[in-house]
Write an enzyme that holds these catalytic residues in place. Structure first.
Site, PDB file in Angstrom:
ATOM      1  N   CYS A  43     -15.538   0.992  -4.302  1.00 27.05           N
ATOM      2  CA  CYS A  43     -16.774   1.176  -3.523  1.00 27.05           C
ATOM      3  C   CYS A  43     -17.466   2.437  -4.034  1.00 27.05           C
ATOM      4  CB  CYS A  43     -16.484   1.242  -2.033  1.00 27.05           C
ATOM      5  SG  CYS A  43     -15.400   2.585  -1.534  1.00 27.05           S
ATOM      6  N   ASP A  88       0.878  -1.171   0.000  1.00 27.71           N
ATOM      7  CA  ASP A  88       0.000   0.000   0.000  1.00 27.71           C
ATOM      8  C   ASP A  88       0.912   1.216   0.000  1.00 27.71           C
ATOM      9  OD1 ASP A  88      -3.198   0.528   0.778  1.00 27.71           O
ATOM     10  OD2 ASP A  88      -1.881   2.213   1.264  1.00 27.71           O
TER      11      ASP A  88
HETATM   12  C1  LIG Z   1     -10.175   1.085  -0.714  1.00 29.14           C
HETATM   13  S1  LIG Z   1      -8.720   1.318   0.161  1.00 29.14           S
HETATM   14  C2  LIG Z   1      -8.149  -0.329   0.411  1.00 29.14           C
HETATM   15  C3  LIG Z   1      -8.789  -0.994   1.586  1.00 29.14           C
HETATM   16  C4  LIG Z   1      -8.181  -2.325   1.912  1.00 29.14           C
HETATM   17  N1  LIG Z   1      -8.039  -3.184   0.777  1.00 29.14           N
HETATM   18  C5  LIG Z   1      -9.025  -3.020   2.952  1.00 29.14           C
HETATM   19  O1  LIG Z   1      -9.852  -3.851   2.626  1.00 29.14           O
HETATM   20  O2  LIG Z   1      -8.865  -2.672   4.133  1.00 29.14           O
HETATM   21  C6  LIG Z   1      -7.610   1.877  -1.064  1.00 29.14           C
HETATM   22  C7  LIG Z   1      -6.186   1.859  -0.642  1.00 29.14           C
HETATM   23  O3  LIG Z   1      -5.374   2.272  -1.746  1.00 29.14           O
HETATM   24  C8  LIG Z   1      -4.243   2.893  -1.208  1.00 29.14           C
HETATM   25  N2  LIG Z   1      -3.584   3.640  -2.309  1.00 29.14           N
HETATM   26  C9  LIG Z   1      -3.913   4.837  -2.826  1.00 29.14           C
HETATM   27  N3  LIG Z   1      -3.100   5.129  -3.847  1.00 29.14           N
HETATM   28  C10 LIG Z   1      -2.235   4.100  -3.980  1.00 29.14           C
HETATM   29  C11 LIG Z   1      -1.152   3.818  -4.845  1.00 29.14           C
HETATM   30  N4  LIG Z   1      -0.785   4.671  -5.802  1.00 29.14           N
HETATM   31  N5  LIG Z   1      -0.491   2.660  -4.683  1.00 29.14           N
HETATM   32  C12 LIG Z   1      -0.842   1.785  -3.717  1.00 29.14           C
HETATM   33  N6  LIG Z   1      -1.853   2.005  -2.859  1.00 29.14           N
HETATM   34  C13 LIG Z   1      -2.552   3.143  -2.991  1.00 29.14           C
HETATM   35  C14 LIG Z   1      -4.777   3.734  -0.079  1.00 29.14           C
HETATM   36  O4  LIG Z   1      -3.772   4.034   0.860  1.00 29.14           O
HETATM   37  C15 LIG Z   1      -5.841   2.805   0.494  1.00 29.14           C
HETATM   38  O5  LIG Z   1      -5.325   2.056   1.560  1.00 29.14           O
END
Ligand SMILES: C[S@@+](CC[C@H](N)C(=O)[O-])C[C@H]1O[C@@H](n2cnc3c(N)ncnc32)[C@H](O)[C@@H]1O
Length: 524
Positions: A476, A381
């Protein structure tokens, strides 16, 4: 006048704590972060590392030592006011000549009072008005106390009218909500009634049609269902599931407050803590109404291990332990019904090859998959604040901690991945506004940025995917540009990919929030 100094003039109770929390939301904190700050429950995971937010958190007026009832009232008011904000502001504009010219704490205390008059049936109206007037007097003196009194009395004189959608269509003040955008007065009136910014209403209307847009607006306005996932690997998991899945008996669901700390300490995700806050609010509301308990509510099963509870019906305890204790023992997790359903509907529980979760966050989806026997072999992440919660979460649940590291999915830490890839993408969150009402405050401009990010992630990760393996993309949100069109574009540019499965919550689904997912396979 500094609002922090002026707020010290207020004694701490549920309403004044809500006022403090809503001011923090103004400053950019999520509702959950603001509540945690005011109620002094540290957010273990999910709080942004953003220094601006941290400074606000540090300076926030705290209301330590509030009674359970006051903490619950505060939570209800914060979530309720954010969920109904546009309607509340519109009504204030009907009873005041220029509410936006008032000091911000005054606007908020009035909005809290309007919420009380409209939505808290069992709180006597005179008590709501009295408290708002006294707060205005303490903060701003006699002049604004009179203004508060006059405005709230005018609202009371409107009687039941503001409870009707038709009231909002024909009002002269409705046009200023248009901000140059299109939309008929009638549609705009419905957006205000359901407290949905016009740009979101229009996006849904043009993407899905009038009827679906209305249904989505209505669903976003309603109190969300609460959900949990029982740990299939826990020794008490099966017994716990059997008890919780039964219709809830009299007195088992009850108002509890002060749970935010418990939820986060035990490794709940930000989303799930939000849900829990909302759940607390639901229970309090139902308790105020003396209903929602003991009326034989049966939770809805999500797959084999998940359960979703109608507002106000999640029990407080099971098998002699408080649910917080089961949470601490790793027997359950707070996870939204939509998140669980997306994984199941896309068949990810049947994955056998090693999985890389490229947007793992605190590990909500990874831990669900691991509990179901799926080998999650890498979690990455971009956010340290989120990823650092993952090891504790796994340990609490009795799961092996998968290799994990900070990594931007656009600059992946591996050049090849032998198994499947999960992209639980950052998105606009338009499907989960019931649970995360502050999403309404976001500006439409951020959509374009997100769309580019999502497409870049998909492009880069599709390159890494090996023949015969699958890439799952989940959001979502309900926005074709972030969902179907993002997938279509990927398919257009990658002739070696095929779409295996695609799923989206039905627009008329009575309680499941809006989720989208697709599974793509590399040929070969
Ligand atoms: C919808 S949340 C994920 C939730 C997680 N899968 C869970 O079920 O708890 C989206 C995630 O994408 C991460 N994120 C945003 N931009 C990103 C990037 N460029 N590379 C990797 N992760 C990223 C955010 O930090 C966030 O934790």
């Amino acid at each position: 006048m500094s609002r922090n100094i002026s707020l010290r003039k207020l004694s701490c109770n549920g309403r004044t704590a809500a006022l403090r929390a809503l001011l923090l939301v103004d400053d950019g904190l999520s509702a959950q972060q603001a509540l945690a700050s005011v109620l002094d429950a540290p957010v273990a995971h999910g709080a942004s590392g953003n220094s601006r937010e941290k400074s606000h958190t540090a300076n926030a007026g705290r209301c330590q030592g509030l009674s359970a009832q006051d903490r619950a009232l505060c939570t209800e008011l914060v979530y309720g006011c954010l969920r109904t904000e546009l309607r509340l502001n519109f009504l204030l504009g009907r009873v005041l000549p220029r509410p936006q010219g008032l000091p911000r704490p005054m606007q908020i205390l009035l909005a809290l009072a309007v919420y009380g008059l409209l939505f808290q049936d069992k709180v006597p109206s005179h008590a709501v008005v009295y408290e708002a007037v006294e707060q205005a007097r303490a903060l701003f003196g006699q002049g604004l106390a009179r203004v508060a009194n006059g405005a709230l009395r005018s609202l009371q004189r409107m009687g039941e009218e503001p409870a009707q959608p038709s009231f909002y269509a024909g009002q002269s003040g409705v046009k200023k909500y248009r901000h140059g955008a299109g939309g008929t007065d009638s549609f705009l009136g419905k957006c205000i009634f359901y407290s949905i910014p016009l740009w979101i209403g229009e996006l849904w209307r043009s993407a899905y049609g009038d009827e679906a847009a209305l249904r989505l607006m209505q669903r976003s306005f309603e109190r969300p269902w609460a959900a949990l996932r029982i740990n299939a690997r826990h020794t008490d998991g099966a017994a716990l599931h059997a008890v919780l899945a039964a219709p809830q008996a009299e007195g088992r669901a009850s108002a509890i407050a002060g749970l935010s700390g418990a939820a986060t300490e035990s490794g709940a995700t930000e989303q799930d803590s939000l849900q829990y806050h909302t759940d607390i609010a639901d229970r309090v509301d139902k308790n105020e109404n003396n209903e929602g308990q003991g009326n034989g509510h049966k939770p809805v099963a999500i797959g084999q291990w998940g359960l979703a509870f109608a507002p106000g019906t999640m029990p407080r305890e099971a098998l002699g332990l408080d649910l917080r204790q089961w949470l601490a023992r790793g027997a359950l997790s707070w996870q939204s019904a939509g998140s669980q359903q997306a994984l199941l509907a896309l068949g990810l529980d049947r994955w056998h090859e090693p999985v890389w979760d490229a947007c793992a966050g605190h590990g909500g989806k990874s831990t669900a998959l691991m509990e179901w026997g799926v080998p999650v072999s890498l979690c990455t992440d971009r956010s340290f604040a989120r990823l650092r919660g993952l090891p504790t979460q796994c340990t609490t649940l009795g799961l092996p901690v998968p290799p994990h590291c900070l990594a931007d999915a656009i600059r992946p830490p591996v050049g090849q991945w032998p198994g499947h890839i999960l992209v639980d993408a950052p998105c606009s969150g338009l499907g989960v506004m019931g649970r995360r009402p502050d999403i309404r405050r976001r500006e439409p401009q951020h959509l374009a940025e997100l769309e580019v990010l999502q497409q870049n992630m998909l492009r880069v990760l599709a390159d890494i995917l090996q023949p015969g393996r699958e890439l799952a993309y989940i959001t979502c949100t309900l926005n074709p540009a972030e969902n179907e069109r993002a997938v279509d574009q990927l398919l257009e540019n990658n002739s070696d990919l095929t779409i295996e499965r695609q799923w989206q919550t039905g627009h008329s689904h009575p309680w499941l929030e809006g989720m989208f997912g697709a599974v793509l396979r590399k040929k070969g």
